[in-house]
Design an enzyme around this catalytic site. Structure first.
Site, PDB file in Angstrom:
ATOM      1  N   ASP A  84       0.822  -1.215   0.000  1.00  0.00           N
ATOM      2  CA  ASP A  84       0.000   0.000   0.000  1.00  0.00           C
ATOM      3  C   ASP A  84       0.857   1.267   0.000  1.00  0.00           C
ATOM      4  OD1 ASP A  84       1.097  -0.061   2.475  1.00  0.00           O
ATOM      5  OD2 ASP A  84      -0.781   0.084   3.592  1.00  0.00           O
ATOM      6  N   CYS A  89       4.818  -0.107   2.742  1.00  0.00           N
ATOM      7  CA  CYS A  89       5.304  -1.418   3.201  1.00  0.00           C
ATOM      8  C   CYS A  89       6.587  -1.303   4.014  1.00  0.00           C
ATOM      9  CB  CYS A  89       5.485  -2.373   2.025  1.00  0.00           C
ATOM     10  SG  CYS A  89       6.670  -1.814   0.784  1.00  0.00           S
ATOM     11  N   HIS A 142       9.118  -3.842  -2.999  1.00  0.00           N
ATOM     12  CA  HIS A 142       8.297  -4.118  -1.810  1.00  0.00           C
ATOM     13  C   HIS A 142       9.147  -4.694  -0.679  1.00  0.00           C
ATOM     14  CE1 HIS A 142       4.601  -5.169   0.356  1.00  0.00           C
ATOM     15  NE2 HIS A 142       5.202  -6.300   0.663  1.00  0.00           N
ATOM     16  N   HIS A 162       1.149  12.254 -12.943  1.00  0.00           N
ATOM     17  CA  HIS A 162       0.531  10.974 -12.556  1.00  0.00           C
ATOM     18  C   HIS A 162       1.544  10.151 -11.755  1.00  0.00           C
ATOM     19  CE1 HIS A 162      -2.051  11.301 -16.474  1.00  0.00           C
ATOM     20  NE2 HIS A 162      -2.391  12.186 -15.563  1.00  0.00           N
TER      21      HIS A 162
END
Length: 208
Positions: free
Chosen positions: A13, A16, A120, A201
């Site tokens: 999310d 981590c 991650h 973005h």
């Protein structure tokens, strides 16, 4: 030492790193907001040490940036969290099986371990029997006179090597990403950064 090494999965999310550190330090996978605050306070309190040269952005700008739950942490944040907790943090990189040690040389007496797949962070722990509940996990290890944590280091490295053999990592130089806003495909971190700078973005998903 009894038990086996296990990888405790942390939700993906954007926080981590912080939640993995929260788990190995405090058995809490929901510490990200608190640890982001801790880092922002450390940085704001010492603009000399935490200069633009160190942070890659002006002190005040960095503080606002790190408090944004969409932003990822990395080496700078791990170094600060090692100092905050007064413990070494070992991060095992699956792609290279390298171990980056934060808080090294500060004579800390304990160490925790994370594993990193390129994008991650998960937590590493010793589980005392197969299927033991997470609350029984051991996540803090004593640093010995030779500055190692003994046989546990070999277990952690073996786990990283096994994950590498399974190719359980993301090659961040060459992985494919799609912009979640406009669906354009980009390659690697550099491509994502270029697209983010051009469009604003920042929501990317990996796709194969």
């Amino acid at each position: 030492m009894e038990g086996t090494i296990v990888r405790r999965v942390i939700p993906s999310d954007n926080s981590c790193l912080f939640n993995a550190v929260g788990y190995v330090m405090d058995h809490d996978k929901h510490k990200a907001p608190q640890l982001r605050q801790v880092i922002a306070a450390m940085v704001a309190s010492d603009p000399t040490q935490y200069s633009e040269a160190f942070l890659g952005k002006p002190n005040e700008e960095y503080c606002a940036w790190i408090l944004n739950p969409e932003k990822w942490g990395g080496a700078i944040e791990l170094a600060m969290l090692a100092d905050y907790y007064g413990r070494e943090i070992a991060a095992y990189d699956i792609q290279t099986t390298r171990c980056d040690l934060y808080g090294q040389g500060k004579n800390y007496h304990e160490r925790v371990m994370l594993i990193y797949d390129g994008i991650h962070y998960d937590a590493l722990a010793i589980s005392f029997y197969n299927g033991a509940p997470e609350e029984f996990d051991q996540t803090i290890f004593t640093v010995q006179k030779d500055r190692t944590i003994g046989p546990i280091e070999r277990l952690a490295l073996n786990l990283a090597m096994e994950q590498q053999r399974k190719r359980s990592y993301t090659d961040t130089a060459n992985f494919s990403l799609r912009c979640g806003v406009c669906q354009i495909g980009v390659v690697g971190q550099k491509g994502a950064m270029k697209h983010a700078q051009a469009t604003g973005h920042v929501n990317f998903q990996e796709f194969r």
